[in-house]
Design a protein around this motif. Structure first.
Motif, PDB file in Angstrom:
ATOM      1  N   GLN A 106       0.708  -1.263  -0.151  1.00  0.00           N
ATOM      2  CA  GLN A 106       0.107   0.055   0.008  1.00  0.00           C
ATOM      3  C   GLN A 106       0.624   1.324  -0.049  1.00  0.00           C
ATOM      4  OE1 GLN A 106      -2.480  -0.566   3.550  1.00  0.00           O
ATOM      5  NE2 GLN A 106      -0.684  -0.656   5.076  1.00  0.00           N
ATOM      6  N   ARG A 107       2.174   1.303   0.300  1.00  0.00           N
ATOM      7  CA  ARG A 107       2.946   2.684   0.339  1.00  0.00           C
ATOM      8  C   ARG A 107       4.335   2.163   0.354  1.00  0.00           C
ATOM      9  NH1 ARG A 107       1.761   5.606   5.776  1.00  0.00           N
ATOM     10  NH2 ARG A 107       2.971   7.280   4.827  1.00  0.00           N
ATOM     11  N   TYR A 108       5.207   3.103   0.081  1.00  0.00           N
ATOM     12  CA  TYR A 108       6.570   2.807   0.285  1.00  0.00           C
ATOM     13  C   TYR A 108       7.277   4.014   0.618  1.00  0.00           C
ATOM     14  CZ  TYR A 108       7.004   5.908  -3.946  1.00  0.00           C
ATOM     15  OH  TYR A 108       7.066   7.116  -5.023  1.00  0.00           O
ATOM     16  N   LEU A 109       8.413   4.115   1.098  1.00  0.00           N
ATOM     17  CA  LEU A 109       9.188   5.040   1.804  1.00  0.00           C
ATOM     18  C   LEU A 109      10.730   4.768   1.576  1.00  0.00           C
ATOM     19  CD1 LEU A 109       7.776   5.172   5.396  1.00  0.00           C
ATOM     20  CD2 LEU A 109       7.507   6.971   3.824  1.00  0.00           C
ATOM     21  N   PHE A 110      11.511   5.860   1.320  1.00  0.00           N
ATOM     22  CA  PHE A 110      12.914   5.876   1.250  1.00  0.00           C
ATOM     23  C   PHE A 110      13.263   6.210   2.772  1.00  0.00           C
ATOM     24  CE2 PHE A 110      12.248   5.660  -3.264  1.00  0.00           C
ATOM     25  CZ  PHE A 110      13.115   4.726  -3.478  1.00  0.00           C
ATOM     26  N   VAL A 111      14.044   5.437   3.526  1.00  0.00           N
ATOM     27  CA  VAL A 111      14.295   5.598   4.893  1.00  0.00           C
ATOM     28  C   VAL A 111      15.937   5.669   5.089  1.00  0.00           C
ATOM     29  CG1 VAL A 111      12.062   4.521   5.686  1.00  0.00           C
ATOM     30  CG2 VAL A 111      14.546   3.164   5.505  1.00  0.00           C
ATOM     31  N   THR A 112      16.065   6.354   6.140  1.00  0.00           N
ATOM     32  CA  THR A 112      17.578   6.350   6.587  1.00  0.00           C
ATOM     33  C   THR A 112      17.929   5.274   7.701  1.00  0.00           C
ATOM     34  OG1 THR A 112      16.894   8.121   8.413  1.00  0.00           O
ATOM     35  CG2 THR A 112      17.524   9.120   6.388  1.00  0.00           C
ATOM     36  N   GLU A 113      19.231   5.299   7.918  1.00  0.00           N
ATOM     37  CA  GLU A 113      19.504   4.107   9.014  1.00  0.00           C
ATOM     38  C   GLU A 113      18.967   4.593  10.382  1.00  0.00           C
ATOM     39  OE1 GLU A 113      23.399   1.713  10.531  1.00  0.00           O
ATOM     40  OE2 GLU A 113      23.886   3.375   9.356  1.00  0.00           O
ATOM     41  N   LYS A 114      18.940   5.996  10.675  1.00  0.00           N
ATOM     42  CA  LYS A 114      18.342   6.379  11.846  1.00  0.00           C
ATOM     43  C   LYS A 114      16.980   6.272  12.171  1.00  0.00           C
ATOM     44  CE  LYS A 114      18.255  10.327  14.812  1.00  0.00           C
ATOM     45  NZ  LYS A 114      18.557  11.914  15.037  1.00  0.00           N
ATOM     46  N   GLU A 115      16.202   6.308  11.068  1.00  0.00           N
ATOM     47  CA  GLU A 115      14.779   6.123  11.127  1.00  0.00           C
ATOM     48  C   GLU A 115      14.584   4.590  11.278  1.00  0.00           C
ATOM     49  OE1 GLU A 115      13.253   9.595   8.134  1.00  0.00           O
ATOM     50  OE2 GLU A 115      13.953   7.958   7.083  1.00  0.00           O
ATOM     51  N   VAL A 116      15.354   3.679  10.740  1.00  0.00           N
ATOM     52  CA  VAL A 116      15.307   2.283  10.871  1.00  0.00           C
ATOM     53  C   VAL A 116      15.547   2.064  12.466  1.00  0.00           C
ATOM     54  CG1 VAL A 116      15.828   0.043  10.486  1.00  0.00           C
ATOM     55  CG2 VAL A 116      15.888   1.593   8.677  1.00  0.00           C
ATOM     56  N   VAL A 117      16.589   2.656  12.918  1.00  0.00           N
ATOM     57  CA  VAL A 117      16.799   2.372  14.350  1.00  0.00           C
ATOM     58  C   VAL A 117      15.383   2.929  15.113  1.00  0.00           C
ATOM     59  CG1 VAL A 117      18.132   3.272  16.280  1.00  0.00           C
ATOM     60  CG2 VAL A 117      19.439   2.135  13.954  1.00  0.00           C
ATOM     61  N   ASN A 118      15.274   4.013  14.787  1.00  0.00           N
ATOM     62  CA  ASN A 118      14.004   4.646  15.614  1.00  0.00           C
ATOM     63  C   ASN A 118      12.777   4.058  15.271  1.00  0.00           C
ATOM     64  OD1 ASN A 118      15.879   5.961  17.153  1.00  0.00           O
ATOM     65  ND2 ASN A 118      15.707   7.770  15.597  1.00  0.00           N
ATOM     66  N   ASP A 119      12.547   3.270  14.240  1.00  0.00           N
ATOM     67  CA  ASP A 119      11.170   2.667  13.919  1.00  0.00           C
ATOM     68  C   ASP A 119      10.217   3.589  13.499  1.00  0.00           C
ATOM     69  OD1 ASP A 119      12.176   0.022  14.219  1.00  0.00           O
ATOM     70  OD2 ASP A 119      11.326  -0.044  16.459  1.00  0.00           O
TER      71      ASP A 119
END
Length: 185
Positions: free
Chosen positions: A141-154
Protein backbone atom coordinates in the motif's frame (compact mmCIF):
# COMPACT_ATOMS: atom_id res chain seq x y z
CA UNK A 1 23.10 -22.38 -15.31
CA UNK A 2 23.35 -22.02 -19.07
CA UNK A 3 26.03 -19.89 -20.69
CA UNK A 4 23.53 -17.20 -21.62
CA UNK A 5 24.33 -13.60 -20.77
CA UNK A 6 22.78 -12.43 -17.52
CA UNK A 7 20.27 -9.57 -17.71
CA UNK A 8 22.19 -7.87 -14.85
CA UNK A 9 25.78 -7.54 -13.66
CA UNK A 10 26.85 -9.87 -10.89
CA UNK A 11 30.19 -10.32 -9.10
CA UNK A 12 31.68 -13.81 -9.26
CA UNK A 13 31.41 -13.98 -5.46
CA UNK A 14 27.67 -14.57 -5.97
CA UNK A 15 28.00 -17.41 -8.49
CA UNK A 16 26.72 -19.92 -5.93
CA UNK A 17 23.29 -18.23 -6.26
CA UNK A 18 23.21 -18.63 -10.03
CA UNK A 19 21.42 -21.96 -9.64
CA UNK A 20 17.79 -22.95 -10.10
CA UNK A 21 15.53 -23.47 -7.11
CA UNK A 22 15.52 -27.27 -7.58
CA UNK A 23 19.33 -27.39 -7.51
CA UNK A 24 19.33 -25.28 -4.34
CA UNK A 25 17.04 -27.81 -2.64
CA UNK A 26 19.30 -30.68 -3.70
CA UNK A 27 22.28 -28.87 -2.15
CA UNK A 28 20.27 -27.80 0.93
CA UNK A 29 17.79 -30.60 1.67
CA UNK A 30 16.86 -29.19 5.10
CA UNK A 31 14.96 -26.34 3.34
CA UNK A 32 11.83 -26.74 1.24
CA UNK A 33 10.77 -23.10 0.76
CA UNK A 34 13.00 -20.37 -0.63
CA UNK A 35 12.50 -16.64 -0.99
CA UNK A 36 14.56 -13.59 -1.81
CA UNK A 37 14.69 -9.92 -0.94
CA UNK A 38 16.09 -6.87 -2.73
CA UNK A 39 17.79 -4.00 -0.92
CA UNK A 40 17.62 -0.81 -3.00
CA UNK A 41 19.29 2.47 -2.04
CA UNK A 42 18.48 5.75 -3.77
CA UNK A 43 21.07 8.39 -4.71
CA UNK A 44 20.75 9.93 -1.23
CA UNK A 45 21.67 6.62 0.42
CA UNK A 46 18.15 5.95 1.67
CA UNK A 47 16.72 2.43 1.70
CA UNK A 48 13.49 1.51 -0.09
CA UNK A 49 10.84 -0.07 2.13
CA UNK A 50 7.38 -1.17 1.05
CA UNK A 51 4.39 -1.65 3.33
CA UNK A 52 2.27 -4.76 3.04
CA UNK A 53 -1.39 -4.14 2.28
CA UNK A 54 -3.72 -3.75 5.25
CA UNK A 55 -5.86 -6.66 4.06
CA UNK A 56 -2.94 -9.06 3.50
CA UNK A 57 -3.50 -12.33 5.38
CA UNK A 58 0.14 -12.54 6.40
CA UNK A 59 1.66 -9.61 8.27
CA UNK A 60 -0.64 -6.76 7.20
CA UNK A 61 0.84 -3.24 7.40
CA UNK A 62 4.40 -4.49 8.05
CA UNK A 63 7.32 -2.79 6.31
CA UNK A 64 9.80 -4.87 4.31
CA UNK A 65 12.26 -4.79 1.47
CA UNK A 66 10.77 -5.98 -1.84
CA UNK A 67 10.95 -9.71 -2.39
CA UNK A 68 9.12 -12.97 -2.31
CA UNK A 69 9.11 -16.67 -3.05
CA UNK A 70 11.44 -18.11 -5.68
CA UNK A 71 9.28 -19.56 -8.46
CA UNK A 72 9.81 -22.85 -10.29
CA UNK A 73 10.33 -20.99 -13.56
CA UNK A 74 12.97 -18.55 -12.23
CA UNK A 75 16.20 -19.39 -14.04
CA UNK A 76 18.25 -18.87 -10.85
CA UNK A 77 17.89 -17.45 -7.35
CA UNK A 78 19.33 -14.13 -8.56
CA UNK A 79 16.84 -14.00 -11.41
CA UNK A 80 14.13 -14.38 -8.74
CA UNK A 81 15.49 -11.30 -6.95
CA UNK A 82 15.20 -9.27 -10.16
CA UNK A 83 11.72 -10.63 -10.98
CA UNK A 84 10.35 -9.97 -7.50
CA UNK A 85 11.70 -6.40 -7.48
CA UNK A 86 10.13 -5.74 -10.89
CA UNK A 87 6.78 -7.25 -9.85
CA UNK A 88 6.61 -5.40 -6.54
CA UNK A 89 8.01 -1.97 -7.52
CA UNK A 90 8.38 -1.71 -11.30
CA UNK A 91 12.16 -1.26 -10.91
CA UNK A 92 14.63 -3.08 -13.20
CA UNK A 93 17.78 -4.60 -11.68
CA UNK A 94 21.03 -3.72 -13.47
CA UNK A 95 23.43 -5.17 -10.90
CA UNK A 96 23.36 -7.55 -7.97
CA UNK A 97 25.88 -5.83 -5.69
CA UNK A 98 26.31 -8.17 -2.73
CA UNK A 99 24.57 -10.57 -0.41
CA UNK A 100 23.30 -8.71 2.63
CA UNK A 101 21.91 -11.48 4.82
CA UNK A 102 19.97 -14.68 5.08
CA UNK A 103 17.65 -16.03 7.71
CA UNK A 104 15.41 -19.03 8.07
CA UNK A 105 12.28 -20.00 9.91
CA UNK A 106 9.88 -22.89 10.26
CA UNK A 107 6.11 -22.87 10.02
CA UNK A 108 3.24 -25.27 9.46
CA UNK A 109 1.65 -25.28 6.01
CA UNK A 110 -1.86 -23.89 6.42
CA UNK A 111 -3.65 -26.61 4.43
CA UNK A 112 -1.50 -29.69 5.01
CA UNK A 113 -0.11 -28.92 8.50
CA UNK A 114 3.28 -30.18 7.28
CA UNK A 115 6.45 -28.45 8.46
CA UNK A 116 7.93 -25.96 6.03
CA UNK A 117 11.53 -24.81 6.41
CA UNK A 118 11.97 -21.39 4.80
CA UNK A 119 15.19 -19.63 3.88
CA UNK A 120 15.36 -16.03 2.70
CA UNK A 121 18.40 -14.60 0.88
CA UNK A 122 18.61 -10.81 0.72
CA UNK A 123 20.80 -9.03 -1.85
CA UNK A 124 21.67 -5.39 -2.42
CA UNK A 125 20.88 -4.40 -6.00
CA UNK A 126 21.26 -1.41 -8.27
CA UNK A 127 18.44 -0.42 -10.60
CA UNK A 128 18.24 1.05 -14.09
CA UNK A 129 16.74 4.33 -12.94
CA UNK A 130 14.96 5.35 -9.80
CA UNK A 131 11.69 6.12 -11.50
CA UNK A 132 8.31 6.16 -9.84
CA UNK A 133 7.72 3.14 -7.65
CA UNK A 134 4.67 1.20 -8.89
CA UNK A 135 3.07 -0.98 -6.23
CA UNK A 136 0.47 -3.69 -6.69
CA UNK A 137 -2.28 -2.53 -4.29
CA UNK A 138 -3.32 -6.14 -3.66
CA UNK A 139 0.09 -6.71 -2.02
CA UNK A 140 1.51 -3.35 -0.92
CA UNK A 141 0.00 0.00 0.00
CA UNK A 142 2.90 2.45 0.49
CA UNK A 143 6.61 2.91 0.04
CA UNK A 144 9.22 5.03 1.76
CA UNK A 145 12.91 5.74 1.41
CA UNK A 146 14.38 5.65 4.91
CA UNK A 147 17.62 6.52 6.64
CA UNK A 148 19.50 4.22 8.99
CA UNK A 149 18.49 6.42 11.94
CA UNK A 150 14.82 6.11 10.97
CA UNK A 151 15.14 2.31 10.92
CA UNK A 152 16.87 2.36 14.31
CA UNK A 153 14.07 4.53 15.72
CA UNK A 154 11.27 2.63 13.90
CA UNK A 155 9.84 5.96 12.78
CA UNK A 156 9.81 8.09 9.63
CA UNK A 157 8.14 11.43 10.39
CA UNK A 158 4.76 10.38 11.78
CA UNK A 159 4.93 6.89 10.25
CA UNK A 160 5.64 4.07 12.70
CA UNK A 161 7.69 1.25 11.14
CA UNK A 162 6.73 -2.27 12.16
CA UNK A 163 8.45 -5.37 10.84
CA UNK A 164 7.43 -8.99 10.49
CA UNK A 165 10.12 -10.16 12.94
CA UNK A 166 13.22 -8.72 14.65
CA UNK A 167 15.50 -10.32 12.00
CA UNK A 168 13.70 -8.24 9.35
CA UNK A 169 14.81 -5.05 11.10
CA UNK A 170 18.33 -6.43 11.60
CA UNK A 171 18.63 -7.09 7.85
CA UNK A 172 17.90 -3.43 7.08
CA UNK A 173 20.55 -2.28 9.55
CA UNK A 174 23.05 -4.79 8.13
CA UNK A 175 22.39 -3.42 4.64
CA UNK A 176 23.33 0.08 5.81
CA UNK A 177 26.46 -1.25 7.54
CA UNK A 178 27.65 -3.21 4.51
CA UNK A 179 27.07 -0.26 2.20
CA UNK A 180 28.94 2.08 4.58
CA UNK A 181 31.85 -0.38 4.84
CA UNK A 182 32.03 -0.77 1.06
CA UNK A 183 32.05 2.98 0.52
CA UNK A 184 34.87 3.50 3.05
CA UNK A 185 37.03 0.68 1.65
Amino acid sequence: MSDTKLPFECPSSLNEYLIPEKEFYIQNPHYNMLCTGAVVFNSEGKLLLIQRASDEKAFPNCWEVPGGKVDDDDETLLHAVARELKEETGLDVTKIVRKVAEFGWKEKHKRTAQDQSWLKHIFEVEVKEMKEIVLDPAEHQRYLFVTEKEVVNDKVGDVQLSYITPPNKAVKLEAFRLRRDAMSA
